[in-house]
Design an enzyme around this catalytic site. Structure first.
Site, mmCIF file in Angstrom:
data_model
loop_
_atom_site.group_PDB
_atom_site.id
_atom_site.type_symbol
_atom_site.label_atom_id
_atom_site.label_comp_id
_atom_site.label_asym_id
_atom_site.label_seq_id
_atom_site.Cartn_x
_atom_site.Cartn_y
_atom_site.Cartn_z
ATOM 1 N N LYS A 16 0.837 -1.198 0.000
ATOM 2 C CA LYS A 16 0.000 0.000 0.000
ATOM 3 C C LYS A 16 0.884 1.265 0.000
ATOM 4 C CE LYS A 16 -3.785 -2.476 2.318
ATOM 5 N NZ LYS A 16 -4.614 -2.607 3.543
ATOM 6 N N TYR A 56 -12.288 -2.763 -3.415
ATOM 7 C CA TYR A 56 -12.835 -2.849 -2.053
ATOM 8 C C TYR A 56 -14.369 -2.789 -2.032
ATOM 9 C CZ TYR A 56 -8.234 -2.440 0.223
ATOM 10 O OH TYR A 56 -6.960 -2.676 0.680
ATOM 11 N N PHE A 64 -15.469 3.386 7.349
ATOM 12 C CA PHE A 64 -14.107 3.798 6.989
ATOM 13 C C PHE A 64 -13.850 3.767 5.477
ATOM 14 C CE2 PHE A 64 -13.876 -0.768 8.113
ATOM 15 C CZ PHE A 64 -13.335 -1.309 6.948
ATOM 16 N N ARG A 92 -1.712 -14.730 3.802
ATOM 17 C CA ARG A 92 -2.435 -14.016 4.872
ATOM 18 C C ARG A 92 -1.705 -14.197 6.214
ATOM 19 N NH1 ARG A 92 -6.966 -10.701 3.833
ATOM 20 N NH2 ARG A 92 -8.024 -11.515 5.672
ATOM 21 N N THR A 98 -5.218 -7.908 10.525
ATOM 22 C CA THR A 98 -5.538 -6.598 9.941
ATOM 23 C C THR A 98 -5.054 -5.446 10.828
ATOM 24 O OG1 THR A 98 -7.506 -7.612 8.978
ATOM 25 C CG2 THR A 98 -7.443 -5.211 9.020
ATOM 26 N N ARG A 109 2.990 -7.255 9.119
ATOM 27 C CA ARG A 109 2.363 -6.168 9.897
ATOM 28 C C ARG A 109 2.834 -6.173 11.342
ATOM 29 N NH1 ARG A 109 -3.607 -7.404 7.424
ATOM 30 N NH2 ARG A 109 -3.542 -6.043 5.592
ATOM 31 N N ASN A 119 -1.767 -0.196 7.308
ATOM 32 C CA ASN A 119 -1.213 -1.538 7.567
ATOM 33 C C ASN A 119 -0.392 -2.110 6.412
ATOM 34 O OD1 ASN A 119 -3.352 -2.150 5.947
ATOM 35 N ND2 ASN A 119 -4.431 -3.448 7.410
ATOM 36 N N HIS A 122 -1.663 -5.577 1.407
ATOM 37 C CA HIS A 122 -2.934 -6.277 1.192
ATOM 38 C C HIS A 122 -2.672 -7.690 0.691
ATOM 39 C CE1 HIS A 122 -6.830 -7.394 -0.535
ATOM 40 N NE2 HIS A 122 -6.149 -7.759 -1.604
ATOM 41 N N GLU A 133 -8.900 -10.470 -8.160
ATOM 42 C CA GLU A 133 -8.061 -9.290 -7.940
ATOM 43 C C GLU A 133 -6.870 -9.249 -8.897
ATOM 44 O OE1 GLU A 133 -7.320 -9.371 -3.705
ATOM 45 O OE2 GLU A 133 -9.433 -9.045 -3.243
HETATM 46 P P1 RTP Z 1 -6.578 -6.347 3.256
HETATM 47 O O1 RTP Z 1 -7.818 -6.617 2.417
HETATM 48 O O2 RTP Z 1 -5.970 -4.990 3.018
HETATM 49 O O3 RTP Z 1 -5.558 -7.442 3.218
HETATM 50 O O4 RTP Z 1 -7.071 -6.271 4.738
HETATM 51 P P2 RTP Z 1 -7.905 -7.291 5.596
HETATM 52 O O5 RTP Z 1 -8.568 -8.332 4.747
HETATM 53 O O6 RTP Z 1 -6.960 -7.726 6.647
HETATM 54 O O7 RTP Z 1 -9.018 -6.319 6.204
HETATM 55 P P3 RTP Z 1 -10.457 -5.844 5.654
HETATM 56 O O8 RTP Z 1 -11.402 -5.958 6.790
HETATM 57 O O9 RTP Z 1 -10.802 -6.469 4.348
HETATM 58 O O10 RTP Z 1 -10.180 -4.300 5.437
HETATM 59 C C1 RTP Z 1 -9.515 -3.850 4.312
HETATM 60 C C2 RTP Z 1 -8.594 -2.718 4.691
HETATM 61 O O11 RTP Z 1 -9.378 -1.612 5.141
HETATM 62 C C3 RTP Z 1 -8.655 -0.884 6.112
HETATM 63 N N1 RTP Z 1 -9.439 -0.806 7.348
HETATM 64 N N2 RTP Z 1 -9.562 0.292 8.042
HETATM 65 N N3 RTP Z 1 -11.469 0.550 11.101
HETATM 66 C C4 RTP Z 1 -10.721 0.974 10.113
HETATM 67 O O12 RTP Z 1 -10.322 2.101 10.036
HETATM 68 C C5 RTP Z 1 -10.338 -0.007 9.097
HETATM 69 N N4 RTP Z 1 -10.693 -1.277 9.057
HETATM 70 C C6 RTP Z 1 -10.126 -1.786 7.935
HETATM 71 C C7 RTP Z 1 -7.331 -1.600 6.342
HETATM 72 O O13 RTP Z 1 -6.351 -1.003 5.499
HETATM 73 C C8 RTP Z 1 -7.645 -3.002 5.866
HETATM 74 O O14 RTP Z 1 -6.478 -3.695 5.489
#
Ligand code: RTP
Length: 155
Positions: A16, A56, A64, A92, A98, A109, A119, A122, A133
């Site tokens: 990112k 997304y 968010f 992962r 996350t 991370r 973070n 992705h 993707e």
């Molecule tokens: P990623 O898709 O980036 O690998 O992340 P992830 O599956 O671990 O998490 P996901 O829930 O799919 O969220 C995607 C990205 O959104 C941002 N995020 N911000 N509360 C918040 O401010 C918040 N929650 C999620 C993070 O950049 C997360 O990786």
């Protein structure tokens, strides 16, 4: 080898904008290389708002979401396609939780980040999303199918 009979999946990994700005691109690529997965696509890329929103789209209703889109489009990202047996869940695990404060030490991370909203990397969450993707971020001619010399040992 047993592994050669198993299904090879693909995953989309992205450094990112904060990972690029902090000079962590090499370190992050290195984690996946050393693990033994195969890199099939790699580019530095400034993504549009439209592409970030499509990537997304499942998070569209989250509070968010607008901040997330601003973050992902704030500067160049490094797009990667990686291939291998079990690559999606393994990537992962290498990435970690996350919320970087919950991510185990030893994960990307866990070692290198602090905030959920920053973070640094992705990784696709299912083989289906891995395919989706990779197809979303790469044009066909940008991907490279190649055979590693050490193929019988690592793939
Ligand atoms: P990623 O898709 O980036 O690998 O992340 P992830 O599956 O671990 O998490 P996901 O829930 O799919 O969220 C995607 C990205 O959104 C941002 N995020 N911000 N509360 C918040 O401010 C918040 N929650 C999620 C993070 O950049 C997360 O990786």
């Amino acid at each position: 080898l047993v592994a050669s009979l198993e299904k090879v999946d693909q995953t989309y990994i992205m450094v990112k904008p904060d990972g690029v700005q902090r000079g962590l691109v090499g370190e992050i690529i290195s984690r996946f290389e050393k693990k033994g997965f195969k890199l099939t696509g790699l580019k530095l890329f400034q993504c549009s708002k439209e592409l970030a929103e499509e990537h997304y789209k499942d998070l569209k209703q989250k509070p968010f979401f607008p901040k997330l889109i601003d973050y992902i489009t704030s500067g160049p990202v490094v797009c990667m396609a990686w291939e291998g047996v079990g690559v999606v869940p393994s990537a992962r695990k290498l990435i970690g939780a996350t919320d970087p404060l919950q991510a185990e030490p030893g994960t990307i991370r866990g070692d290198l980040a602090v905030q959920t909203g920053r973070n640094i990397v992705h990784g696709s969450d299912s083989p289906e999303n891995g395919k989706r993707e990779v197809a979303l971020w790469f044009k066909e001619g940008e991907l490279c199918d190649w055979t590693p010399i050490q193929a019988p040992w690592l793939r």
